[in-house]
Scaffold this motif. Structure first.
Motif, PDB file in Angstrom:
ATOM      1  N   GLY A   1       0.747  -1.056   0.037  1.00 49.42           N
ATOM      2  CA  GLY A   1       0.061   0.044  -0.017  1.00 49.42           C
ATOM      3  C   GLY A   1       0.694   1.215   0.108  1.00 49.42           C
ATOM      4  N   LYS A   2       1.833   1.160  -0.797  1.00 48.29           N
ATOM      5  CA  LYS A   2       2.779   2.586  -0.905  1.00 48.29           C
ATOM      6  C   LYS A   2       2.025   3.897  -1.603  1.00 48.29           C
ATOM      7  N   THR A   3       1.321   3.441  -2.645  1.00 49.86           N
ATOM      8  CA  THR A   3       0.553   4.353  -3.426  1.00 49.86           C
ATOM      9  C   THR A   3      -0.287   5.458  -2.672  1.00 49.86           C
ATOM     10  N   LEU A   4      -0.877   4.787  -1.588  1.00 49.92           N
ATOM     11  CA  LEU A   4      -1.874   5.538  -0.642  1.00 49.92           C
ATOM     12  C   LEU A   4      -0.794   6.500   0.021  1.00 49.92           C
TER      13      LEU A   4
ATOM     14  N   GLN B   1      -0.374   3.291 -15.363  1.00 43.58           N
ATOM     15  CA  GLN B   1      -1.208   2.920 -14.436  1.00 43.58           C
ATOM     16  C   GLN B   1      -1.356   3.700 -13.212  1.00 43.58           C
ATOM     17  N   HIS B   2      -0.323   4.292 -12.806  1.00 47.51           N
ATOM     18  CA  HIS B   2      -0.346   5.247 -11.502  1.00 47.51           C
ATOM     19  C   HIS B   2      -1.120   6.278 -11.861  1.00 47.51           C
ATOM     20  N   TYR B   3      -0.951   6.786 -13.021  1.00 50.58           N
ATOM     21  CA  TYR B   3      -1.747   8.197 -13.490  1.00 50.58           C
ATOM     22  C   TYR B   3      -3.299   7.728 -13.279  1.00 50.58           C
TER      23      TYR B   3
ATOM     24  N   VAL C   1       9.601   9.035  -5.904  1.00 46.78           N
ATOM     25  CA  VAL C   1      10.217   8.285  -6.850  1.00 46.78           C
ATOM     26  C   VAL C   1      10.012   7.008  -6.523  1.00 46.78           C
ATOM     27  N   ASP C   2       9.351   6.211  -7.447  1.00 46.90           N
ATOM     28  CA  ASP C   2       8.926   4.807  -7.317  1.00 46.90           C
ATOM     29  C   ASP C   2       9.832   3.937  -7.730  1.00 46.90           C
ATOM     30  N   GLU C   3      10.095   2.846  -7.211  1.00 46.78           N
ATOM     31  CA  GLU C   3      10.825   1.615  -7.544  1.00 46.78           C
ATOM     32  C   GLU C   3      12.077   2.267  -7.514  1.00 46.78           C
TER      33      GLU C   3
HETATM   34 MG    MG Z   1       3.593   0.089  -6.208  1.00 42.12          MG
END
Ligand code: MG
Ligand code: ADP
Length: 688
Positions: free
Chosen positions: A293-296, A324-326, A388-390
């Motif tokens: 749940g990192k997006t949240l 997808q993130h968008y 910054v993701d990943e």
């Molecule tokens: Mg993610």
């Protein structure tokens, strides 16, 4: 006389060529072992030791053992040709034969001389010593026996005995010049050995206990220097940043969440909001297993920025993931009146221009994108937060390029690759860290099994069953790394796709690989996400981020070829829905022993952090995060698997020291050593 004056000028930083017997050729051989200076050779430690303190009487020899003995030569036999030279030896209790394949043995030995010997006992028409090392005894104490002997990583150009002598020469002449740089307080607090003593002890240990103390002291040195270096860098990198405070939008979003936050999410959000409200820039790493749940958490941070009138950027490594993130963000943010935009390399012309205009005018509050964010013409009105993701896919430099785009944004780095804590501390020791170590409730564990190539019938049955139940299936093919970009990837995906299409004519199958254009990839993913496709044959292009909850079965072909972190990432794509998920690892014919070990670890360990620890043990720190850490973890003594306690201690002491003396003014020797060893590696200010 000449020697003395030379020694006065020669120091630990001087070339190894100042040592006796080191000319150009040996210097080159040493350089290949990373030994350039006299100091380097003092720190060139043995790989192991042989305890040669005990002598074995010749009437107690047993085949297979390696022994040390003292014996007299009774007679020699030197047949010449391919037959070995041999000697009869006695110690007064028994007589044994020793053989050597060295043609010069006749020049070295004659009857009546006494030898110290070390070698392996074998049985060949009777007990014999096979090719033993030996030393003719004189009135000097023997070198070969009677002590614990260091064994160095020798090479053909630098045989063991030569290195031993070089190290001993260096120790005799130069060990006295080692200056103990460790703060005296710390040495005293832990009753540590002095530097000189510890270095000598590591080459010539007295006993196990004394050796352990010495190696722990030197391991502490390395970890302490690194921790202090990272903290020093962090201090020098501290940038001022505008405080960002959560307000109405943030509150509305939190109040409307369809589920309660996990405890870990709550803690991470607290950490982040606390950082962002400071007047210095946040520099935080958010670690959380896939699906944690990192997006949240990122959205919470983005909203705090928006509430303070600042823009946010979310950077991800691939176009599919950006899209997808968008979409995810858009869904969450649009109801709150927050506008997001998507920037990938594919965006061109008018569309790109109007997006960038809106960004520069501050009409967009959030920009989601790939590397394209770094390209020219991308200007923010007021960038306050960079997520910054990943992270491991972006270089540090790119992160800095993003920072350069804003005045001075807060930075949140997110990674789904579980990184062992020891490694986090040593590689990211200058970041603050939050960990999502708790999955949202209701996740079902994923069963993992391994099938051989002969079990095709069983595997087809598994696919048909799931598809009949309306579920979806991934079939992952390995990417063959050293092939032309995408080609081998393409062929393995295509051949697999064709094979499965023939075997399963009634199942709708599509394929996804690196050679497809971006829109095509997105379309394939979209159809799979919508349930129009039942089976997706894919190379690892889809590995990051993308989630289809209805997919409950995954095959990983040639699973032994993938790294553990990657296998775990892949497996995390399933197990998101209602159905029990199953991950099937297919061990290909060419599976290496390491591959088998990884498959075995996957079957045994469900949790990413446990796997990461296993990975660290198997492959060492350089490989675990998918990137070489540029020498940061190249220790000579310390070991991140074994030395967790010492690392904690080193971190604690480094924090205390730098809190008291942020520029290390009071410890000039320590500071100098830190710069010498790590200045370049860590890009510390004041180094060339
Ligand atoms: Mg993610
Ligand atoms: P990550 O990026 O860490 O891999 P995501 O942020 O994609 O994970 O979250 C995975 C899924 O879990 C999403 O569908 C998200 O909506 C859901 N989720 C996140 N937090 C919670 C929670 N506290 N309770 C239930 N579901 C959650």
């Amino acid at each position: 006389m000449w020697d003395r004056t030379t020694h006065d000028r020669v120091g630990l930083g001087s070339s190894v060529r100042y040592l006796h017997g080191v000319g150009e050729r040996r210097a080159e051989a040493l350089a290949r072992l990373d030994v350039l200076t006299i100091g380097d050779i003092l720190f060139f430690f043995p790989r192991r030791y042989e305890d040669r303190r005990r002598l074995t009487p010749l009437d107690e020899l047993h085949p297979g053992e390696t022994i040390c003995a003292i014996a007299e030569v009774l007679s020699l036999s030197l047949p010449g040709g391919p037959a070995p030279a041999s000697a009869l030896l006695t110690d007064g209790r028994a007589t044994v034969r020793a053989i050597w394949f060295n043609p010069h043995i006749g020049k070295l030995l004659k009857p009546g001389v006494r030898l110290a010997l070390c070698g392996r006992v074998e049985y060949y028409n009777g007990i014999q010593l096979n090719n033993p090392e030996f030393e003719v005894l004189t009135d000097q104490p023997p070198q070969l026996i009677g002590r614990i002997v260091p064994i160095y990583p020798a090479t053909a150009a630098l045989p063991q005995r030569r290195i031993q002598n070089l190290v001993d020469d260096a120790l005799n002449t130069y060990a006295g010049r080692l200056v103990d740089f460790l703060p005296a307080k710390i040495r005293a607090r832990y009753g540590m050995k002095g530097l000189q003593e510890a270095v000598c002890e590591l080459h010539h240990p007295q006993d196990a206990e004394s050796w352990l103390k010495a190696r722990n002291r030197l391991a502490f040195d390395e970890l302490f220097l690194l921790q202090a270096g990272l903290l020093l860098r962090r201090g020098s990198e501290q940038r001022p940043a505008p405080p960002l405070v959560p307000g109405k939008t943030f509150e509305r979003f939190m109040a409307a969440l369809p589920f309660p936050l996990t405890g870990a999410q709550r803690r991470a959000i607290d950490d982040i909001l606390r950082d962002m409200q400071e007047t210095k820039a946040m520099n935080r790493l958010l670690q959380g297993d896939v699906g944690a749940g990192k997006t949240l958490v990122a959205v919470a941070a983005i909203l705090a920025a928006a509430d303070s009138g600042a823009q946010a950027a979310l950077m991800v490594p691939t176009g599919i993931l950006a899209q997808q993130h968008y979409l995810t963000l858009e869904r969450m943010l649009a109801p709150l009146g927050i506008k997001a935009g998507l920037l990938t390399g594919n965006l061109r012309g008018e569309e790109r221009r109007s997006l960038l205009d809106a960004l520069q005018a501050g009409e967009l509050q959030v920009l989601v994108g790939t590397h394209a964010i770094f390209t020219e013409g991308v200007e923010f009105a007021n960038l306050g937060l960079a997520v910054v993701d990943e992270q491991h896919r972006f270089g540090v430099l790119q992160k800095n390029a993003l920072i350069a785009k804003g005045t001075s944004p807060h930075v949140l780095v997110m990674t789904a690759t579980p990184i062992p804590r020891t490694l986090v501390l040593s590689v990211y020791g200058d970041l603050d860290v939050s960990v999502l170590d708790e999955l949202p409730p209701g996740r079902k564990p994923i069963r993992t099994i391994c099938l051989g190539p002969e079990e095709e019938g069983r595997l087809l049955k598994l696919i048909r069953e799931r598809v009949r139940q309306g579920q979806q299936v991934y079939w992952v093919c390995p990417l063959i790394e050293d092939s032309e970009e995408g080609r081998a990837d393409l062929s393995s995906v295509t051949s697999c796709y064709e094979r499965l299409s023939k075997l399963l004519p009634d199942v709708s199958i599509e394929m996804l690989h690196g050679q497809l254009p971006m829109e095509e990839k997105a379309a394939v993913m979209r159809r799979f996400a919508a349930g129009e496709t039942s089976l997706l044959v894919a190379s690892v292009v889809f590995e990051v981020g993308v989630v289809v909850p209805n997919a409950s079965l995954m095959f990983i072909e040639d699973a032994g070829q993938f790294g553990l972190a990657q296998l775990h990432q892949l497996r995390g794509r399933i197990g998101r829905g209602e159905a029990e998920s199953l991950c099937v690892l297919l061990g290909g014919q060419g599976t290496t022993p390491e591959g088998h070990e990884r498959i075995e670890a996957m079957l045994r360990l469900p949790d990413g952090f446990a796997l990461a620890e296993a990975d660290l043990e198997q492959r060492g720190p350089g490989e675990v995060c998918g990137v070489r850490q540029h020498g940061v973890t190249d220790f000579r003594v310390a070991n991140l698997v074994r030395d967790r306690k010492i690392l904690d201690l080193a971190r604690k002491e480094a924090q205390a020291l730098l809190a008291e003396d942020p520029t290390l003014e009071t410890e000039p020797l320590f500071r100098e050593e830190l710069m010498r060893r790590l200045g370049k590696t860590l890009h510390l200010a004041g180094t060339a």
